[in-house]
Design a protein around this motif. Sequence first.
Motif, PDB file in Angstrom:
ATOM      1  N   PHE A  97      53.075 116.600 151.553  1.00 34.75           N
ATOM      2  CA  PHE A  97      54.063 116.312 152.586  1.00 34.75           C
ATOM      3  C   PHE A  97      55.386 117.000 152.276  1.00 34.75           C
ATOM      4  O   PHE A  97      56.020 117.579 153.159  1.00 34.75           O
ATOM      5  N   LEU A  98      55.823 116.949 151.022  1.00 32.84           N
ATOM      6  CA  LEU A  98      57.095 117.558 150.656  1.00 32.84           C
ATOM      7  C   LEU A  98      57.071 119.066 150.862  1.00 32.84           C
ATOM      8  O   LEU A  98      58.048 119.657 151.325  1.00 32.84           O
ATOM      9  N   ILE A  99      55.959 119.698 150.534  1.00 30.95           N
ATOM     10  CA  ILE A  99      55.857 121.144 150.707  1.00 30.95           C
ATOM     11  C   ILE A  99      55.913 121.511 152.179  1.00 30.95           C
ATOM     12  O   ILE A  99      56.634 122.429 152.587  1.00 30.95           O
ATOM     13  N   PHE A 100      55.161 120.780 152.994  1.00 33.72           N
ATOM     14  CA  PHE A 100      55.082 121.113 154.416  1.00 33.72           C
ATOM     15  C   PHE A 100      56.368 120.783 155.147  1.00 33.72           C
ATOM     16  O   PHE A 100      56.829 121.554 156.003  1.00 33.72           O
ATOM     17  N   SER A 101      56.976 119.648 154.827  1.00 35.27           N
ATOM     18  CA  SER A 101      58.144 119.185 155.573  1.00 35.27           C
ATOM     19  C   SER A 101      59.466 119.716 155.032  1.00 35.27           C
ATOM     20  O   SER A 101      60.435 119.826 155.786  1.00 35.27           O
ATOM     21  N   LEU A 102      59.523 120.014 153.737  1.00 36.10           N
ATOM     22  CA  LEU A 102      60.781 120.446 153.140  1.00 36.10           C
ATOM     23  C   LEU A 102      60.775 121.916 152.736  1.00 36.10           C
ATOM     24  O   LEU A 102      61.653 122.683 153.127  1.00 36.10           O
ATOM     25  N   CYS A 103      59.791 122.298 151.948  1.00 41.18           N
ATOM     26  CA  CYS A 103      59.781 123.659 151.403  1.00 41.18           C
ATOM     27  C   CYS A 103      59.448 124.715 152.455  1.00 41.18           C
ATOM     28  O   CYS A 103      60.056 125.795 152.470  1.00 41.18           O
ATOM     29  N   PHE A 104      58.498 124.406 153.327  1.00 42.82           N
ATOM     30  CA  PHE A 104      58.067 125.400 154.313  1.00 42.82           C
ATOM     31  C   PHE A 104      59.191 125.794 155.270  1.00 42.82           C
ATOM     32  O   PHE A 104      59.435 126.989 155.496  1.00 42.82           O
ATOM     33  N   PRO A 105      59.931 124.834 155.864  1.00 39.49           N
ATOM     34  CA  PRO A 105      61.055 125.233 156.730  1.00 39.49           C
ATOM     35  C   PRO A 105      62.122 126.033 155.997  1.00 39.49           C
ATOM     36  O   PRO A 105      62.703 126.967 156.559  1.00 39.49           O
ATOM     37  N   LEU A 106      62.381 125.680 154.722  1.00 39.89           N
ATOM     38  CA  LEU A 106      63.364 126.432 153.943  1.00 39.89           C
ATOM     39  C   LEU A 106      62.917 127.873 153.737  1.00 39.89           C
ATOM     40  O   LEU A 106      63.705 128.815 153.885  1.00 39.89           O
ATOM     41  N   ALA A 107      61.651 128.045 153.373  1.00 41.85           N
ATOM     42  CA  ALA A 107      61.125 129.392 153.143  1.00 41.85           C
ATOM     43  C   ALA A 107      61.195 130.219 154.422  1.00 41.85           C
ATOM     44  O   ALA A 107      61.593 131.397 154.391  1.00 41.85           O
ATOM     45  N   LEU A 108      60.824 129.625 155.550  1.00 42.22           N
ATOM     46  CA  LEU A 108      60.878 130.352 156.816  1.00 42.22           C
ATOM     47  C   LEU A 108      62.313 130.696 157.203  1.00 42.22           C
ATOM     48  O   LEU A 108      62.582 131.776 157.741  1.00 42.22           O
ATOM     49  N   PHE A 109      63.232 129.796 156.915  1.00 41.82           N
ATOM     50  CA  PHE A 109      64.632 130.060 157.240  1.00 41.82           C
ATOM     51  C   PHE A 109      65.134 131.300 156.509  1.00 41.82           C
ATOM     52  O   PHE A 109      65.738 132.204 157.121  1.00 41.82           O
ATOM     53  N   PHE A 110      64.914 131.358 155.216  1.00 40.72           N
ATOM     54  CA  PHE A 110      65.383 132.512 154.457  1.00 40.72           C
ATOM     55  C   PHE A 110      64.627 133.781 154.838  1.00 40.72           C
ATOM     56  O   PHE A 110      65.200 134.872 154.848  1.00 40.72           O
ATOM     57  N   LEU A 111      63.356 133.630 155.188  1.00 43.64           N
ATOM     58  CA  LEU A 111      62.564 134.787 155.574  1.00 43.64           C
ATOM     59  C   LEU A 111      63.038 135.385 156.894  1.00 43.64           C
ATOM     60  O   LEU A 111      63.094 136.611 157.057  1.00 43.64           O
ATOM     61  N   ILE A 112      63.415 134.517 157.850  1.00 47.99           N
ATOM     62  CA  ILE A 112      63.820 134.986 159.174  1.00 47.99           C
ATOM     63  C   ILE A 112      65.318 135.292 159.233  1.00 47.99           C
ATOM     64  O   ILE A 112      65.742 136.339 159.734  1.00 47.99           O
ATOM     65  N   ALA A 113      66.126 134.350 158.736  1.00 45.39           N
ATOM     66  CA  ALA A 113      67.577 134.508 158.863  1.00 45.39           C
ATOM     67  C   ALA A 113      68.159 135.447 157.820  1.00 45.39           C
ATOM     68  O   ALA A 113      69.171 136.109 158.084  1.00 45.39           O
TER      69      ALA A 113
END
Length: 246
Positions: free
Chosen positions: A21-37
């Motif tokens: 849950f922590l990976i999907f809900s916390l880490c995944f959005p963070l990784a996508l944010f840095f990847l896109i933004a």
Amino acid sequence: MSTALTYTRFELLRTLRNRRFLIFSLCFPLALFFLIAGPNRGDRDLQSTGLSAPLYFMVSMASWGTMTSMLSTGARIAGERQAGWNRQLRISPLSPHAYLRAKVLTAYCMALLSLGLLYVSGVILGVRLPAGEWLGMTGLIIVGLIPFGAAGILLGHVLTTDSMGPVLGGGTALLAILSGTWFPLSDHGFIHGVAQYLPSYWLVQANRVALGGHAWSAHAWAVVAVWTAVLGVLAMRAYRRDTGRA
């Protein structure tokens, strides 16, 4: 009251220990944010929205991450139903309202954690806003999450653990596309027309506070209120039907 507080604390600790849950809900959005933004951090007017790329995608990923946190309540409820844990709780002093309240409060705690991490990430990439605008965005996001709290309870009582994963994954992905999470939507067209009636769209639109205006129109508040009422009624019916079988 002590029983309700104890169960809420137990629920929160159990959620924090769930690595998936922590990976999907916390880490995944963070990784996508840095990847896109990250590659677009110098874009100060993303597709003529008046918003910088880091600000737009910070709020977009925040809306997606917090929405996922709220809906994931359903996965935990479905797991408890399969294991028979909810039957044990029903013969305990814990009231149904305390049980549901603990689920929603835990979901909100995780959503706020996700939100805080993304705000910090946004600051790292150059997002600078007055305190009032940070608070305004956060307030709108918190309100916009209410229907998703009800949706999580509803899904948890009508779906099995096997079907929960595909429904959550596919559902959140579809809402992200329709709500402008990955890219700003045009101000006309079919997708924009559909998005106007989705609470997820108005979560993303919370970033409009940064422009110094009103993020939500009366239409937006009505959409969130109607979805909250409908999903709330359906969630309570699903809960009562499920408890009636036990």
